[in-house]
Design a protein around this motif. Structure first.
Motif, PDB file in Angstrom:
ATOM      1  N   ASP A 233       0.852  -1.197   0.000  1.00 62.00           N
ATOM      2  CA  ASP A 233       0.000   0.000   0.000  1.00 62.00           C
ATOM      3  C   ASP A 233       0.885   1.242   0.000  1.00 62.00           C
ATOM      4  O   ASP A 233       1.929   1.286   0.653  1.00 62.00           O
ATOM      5  N   HIS A 235       0.657   4.322   1.326  1.00 63.21           N
ATOM      6  CA  HIS A 235       0.929   5.021   2.587  1.00 63.21           C
ATOM      7  C   HIS A 235       1.840   4.184   3.480  1.00 63.21           C
ATOM      8  O   HIS A 235       2.723   4.726   4.166  1.00 63.21           O
ATOM      9  N   ARG A 236       1.635   2.875   3.473  1.00 65.80           N
ATOM     10  CA  ARG A 236       2.503   2.010   4.257  1.00 65.80           C
ATOM     11  C   ARG A 236       3.928   2.016   3.710  1.00 65.80           C
ATOM     12  O   ARG A 236       4.898   1.969   4.466  1.00 65.80           O
ATOM     13  N   LYS A 239       5.918   4.965   4.905  1.00 66.20           N
ATOM     14  CA  LYS A 239       6.379   4.818   6.281  1.00 66.20           C
ATOM     15  C   LYS A 239       7.465   3.754   6.412  1.00 66.20           C
ATOM     16  O   LYS A 239       8.437   3.915   7.158  1.00 66.20           O
ATOM     17  N   THR A 248      10.178   9.270   6.930  1.00 68.20           N
ATOM     18  CA  THR A 248       9.149   8.880   5.971  1.00 68.20           C
ATOM     19  C   THR A 248       9.478   9.518   4.628  1.00 68.20           C
ATOM     20  O   THR A 248      10.266  10.468   4.561  1.00 68.20           O
ATOM     21  N   ARG A 251       4.522  11.588  -0.504  1.00 70.29           N
ATOM     22  CA  ARG A 251       3.579  11.010  -1.464  1.00 70.29           C
ATOM     23  C   ARG A 251       3.605  11.802  -2.766  1.00 70.29           C
ATOM     24  O   ARG A 251       3.716  11.236  -3.845  1.00 70.29           O
ATOM     25  N   GLU A 266       1.776   3.031  11.707  1.00 66.24           N
ATOM     26  CA  GLU A 266       1.562   2.357  10.426  1.00 66.24           C
ATOM     27  C   GLU A 266       1.671   3.304   9.243  1.00 66.24           C
ATOM     28  O   GLU A 266       2.204   2.947   8.201  1.00 66.24           O
ATOM     29  N   ASN A 267       1.148   4.532   9.385  1.00 70.69           N
ATOM     30  CA  ASN A 267       1.143   5.509   8.293  1.00 70.69           C
ATOM     31  C   ASN A 267       1.865   6.786   8.719  1.00 70.69           C
ATOM     32  O   ASN A 267       1.934   7.105   9.909  1.00 70.69           O
TER      33      ASN A 267
END
Length: 405
Positions: A233, A235-236, A239, A248, A251, A266-267
């Motif tokens: 995923d 967003h995962r 991270k 991080t 995006r 997690e995000n």
């Protein structure tokens, strides 16, 4: 040339003060956040020498507001948005006597969804464009929505994951960006498709081969890839990639790094590539409009409206599945075979990945005689590739060459 950004809910300030207009917000050379106070400088890469520029802030963005209470619902949906901007363009051509001018349209992000829809909508009303420019394009939302049962984004995002890992030195081998992307694209279009399609029936040996290949391409650990069932995923990923370094990745532009309070979440807490551009563009938009253009008001200028517009936005009937305006673009090109399309994609864009754009382009079902009307250029930056000074110049040169041709 009519210009707008995306969101939905974004004003046209990004293209206006980032790439297209005669002034631009001064960022660091790679597009990162400078120290305040911010500056507005001359833009030698402006497109103004090639076209008169009309920047459109859709209803609910910039200073644009619905005239009636609850009137925004008429505009805050895909069909209403396309119709309202299409009507604005018609009125503009009429009131400024520009019906005989060559017509162009440039949209960014969701603005490309809008531009494709408008091209299909207006050709039916007798308004034909010479060219459409799609900056960081998304026409078919199935390519970017990580919903259960939709495996398409996992493989279409993979080359950008690979580019990001390469950029941040997260790979355990050395290679060039070009070679690494070629390997990622080949896998995403081949064995990865088969591995995802087999689901739980995938053999242990084939599953291990997939894990090893994904590790080689993305730098993510075998344990993590196994735990995600080979499905990463976005967003995962942002991270996980640099979790061990407590950083991080962005995006909108995965070159950018963010710092979270906790590495164990997690995000990401925020998108560092968005937070890098919001303060400078907000400050300079407000200063430019008031100081240079002389428009004085205490009304807030919505660079991005995450409030009322977002709460009321709907994709209408299109939202029941995946919103898609690629058919509108195909229809417009078929009805107006003289219209050309320019597509600009960034290798480090995790919002509208370049390989997802390639997939959409390859599934337009265009007649072979029209495929030459599509031009694609790539940039070693992210969603707003023009915030990088090198990419800003390349984009200007590419667009100038395309328009002159």
């Amino acid at each position: 040339m009519f210009s707008f950004n995306g969101g939905p809910g974004s004003a046209s300030v990004w293209l206006h003060l980032g790439a297209v207009g005669p002034k631009r917000v001064k960022m660091l050379p790679d597009g990162n956040l400078p120290a305040p106070p911010y500056e507005l400088v001359d833009n030698p890469e402006s497109w103004l020498e090639h076209a008169d520029l009309v920047f459109i802030d859709p209803v609910g963005t910039g200073y644009s507001r619905p005239a009636k209470k609850d009137g925004g619902k008429k505009f805050w949906n895909l069909d209403g948005d396309v119709e309202s901007i299409g009507e604005f363009i018609r009125l503009y051509l009429t009131r400024t006597n520009r019906w005989t001018s060559p017509l162009y349209m440039v949209g960014e992000s969701y603005g490309t969804t809008r531009a494709a829809g408008i091209a299909g909508h207006l050709i039916g009303k007798g308004i034909a464009f010479n060219g459409i420019l799609l900056v960081s394009s998304i026409l078919n939302f199935q390519t970017a929505r990580f919903t259960r049962g939709n495996d398409l984004p996992y493989r279409l995002f993979l080359p950008t994951y690979a580019a990001t890992a390469w950029f941040h030195g997260a790979l355990d081998h050395q290679t060039t960006l070009e070679a690494h992307l070629a390997e990622a694209e080949e896998y995403a279009n081949g064995k990865y498709v088969l591995a995802l399609a087999q689901g739980d029936s995938l053999s242990e040996s084939d599953r291990q081969e997939a894990i090893d290949t994904l590790h080689r391409l993305t730098g993510l650990s075998n344990e993590y890839l196994d735990a995600t069932d080979l499905r990463i995923d976005i967003h995962r990923f942002c991270k996980e990639l640099l979790r061990s370094k407590k950083r991080t990745v962005g995006r909108l532009d995965s070159r950018f790094l963010g710092i979270d309070a906790l590495a164990a979440t997690e995000n990401p807490e925020h998108d560092p590539s968005m937070t890098a551009i919001m303060p400078p563009y907000t400050a300079m938009a407000n200063d430019h409009i008031r100081r240079n253009l002389g428009w004085e008001t205490d009304t807030p200028y919505y660079v991005f409206n995450p409030g009322e517009l977002w709460k009321n936005w709907t994709y209408g009937e299109n939202g029941q599945g995946y919103p898609d305006t690629s058919e509108a673009l195909r229809a417009a090109m078929s009805k107006n075979p003289h219209m050309r399309v320019f597509v600009a994609s960034g290798y480090y864009d995790l919002a509208t990945p370049y390989f997802a754009t390639e997939y959409t382009k390859n599934h337009l079902s265009l007649d072979p005689t029209l495929r030459g009307q599509l031009t694609t250029e790539y940039y070693e930056a992210g969603h707003m590739m023009y915030i990088d000074e090198g990419c800003l110049k390349k984009l200007k040169d590419d667009v100038a060459r395309w328009m002159k041709s």
